[in-house]
Write an enzyme that holds these catalytic residues in place. Sequence first.
Site, mmCIF file in Angstrom:
data_model
loop_
_atom_site.group_PDB
_atom_site.id
_atom_site.type_symbol
_atom_site.label_atom_id
_atom_site.label_comp_id
_atom_site.label_asym_id
_atom_site.label_seq_id
_atom_site.Cartn_x
_atom_site.Cartn_y
_atom_site.Cartn_z
ATOM 1 C CD GLN A 78 -69.656 16.040 -5.084
ATOM 2 O OE1 GLN A 78 -69.725 14.619 -4.703
ATOM 3 N NE2 GLN A 78 -68.915 16.288 -6.532
ATOM 4 C CG PHE A 79 -67.667 22.485 -2.095
ATOM 5 C CD1 PHE A 79 -67.379 23.757 -2.416
ATOM 6 C CD2 PHE A 79 -66.547 21.548 -1.972
ATOM 7 C CE1 PHE A 79 -66.367 23.852 -3.213
ATOM 8 C CE2 PHE A 79 -65.220 21.765 -2.625
ATOM 9 C CZ PHE A 79 -65.199 23.333 -3.432
ATOM 10 C CB THR A 80 -68.860 20.936 -6.528
ATOM 11 O OG1 THR A 80 -69.055 19.452 -6.352
ATOM 12 C CG2 THR A 80 -67.280 21.103 -6.122
#
Length: 150
Positions: A78-80
């Site tokens: 989850q890069f966010t």
Amino acid sequence: MIAVIQRVSHSSVVIDGSEVGKTDKGLMILLGVELGDTSADADKLIKKIPVLRIFEDDQGKMNLSCLDIDGEILVVSQFTLCADCSHGRRPSFIGSASPDEAKALYLYFVEKLRQSGVKKVDTGKFGADMKVSLLNDGPVTIILNSKDLK
């Protein structure tokens, strides 16, 4: 490296209508890889997560780890989690590792977690549009940043 850890009764991830990963009782981990993270950051999280005492014992106290309860883990990239929302209304992701670097560290993290003695470690698919479901038990949610760990 940022890990959002949720104690779950069950969790799953679906891609294009097909379930690609699931767990029963255990942990669901959202993992964000930041610019500058290395395998040492992953190692710090691996050292902590499987033995983190966040499951209840017979007296209702959080004294047991995922290893103690023979729990399972689902890891979702989850890069966010690396978003910078300090300016304006649109998050900036310049603090995220490049996709190639992030994928390599994500896969390293998953492999090391599998070697840690956890009963089962499932994943989503790096970079895919995933639908994640979980039943948070407690609820218990803990955020770890490898930069804060020794």
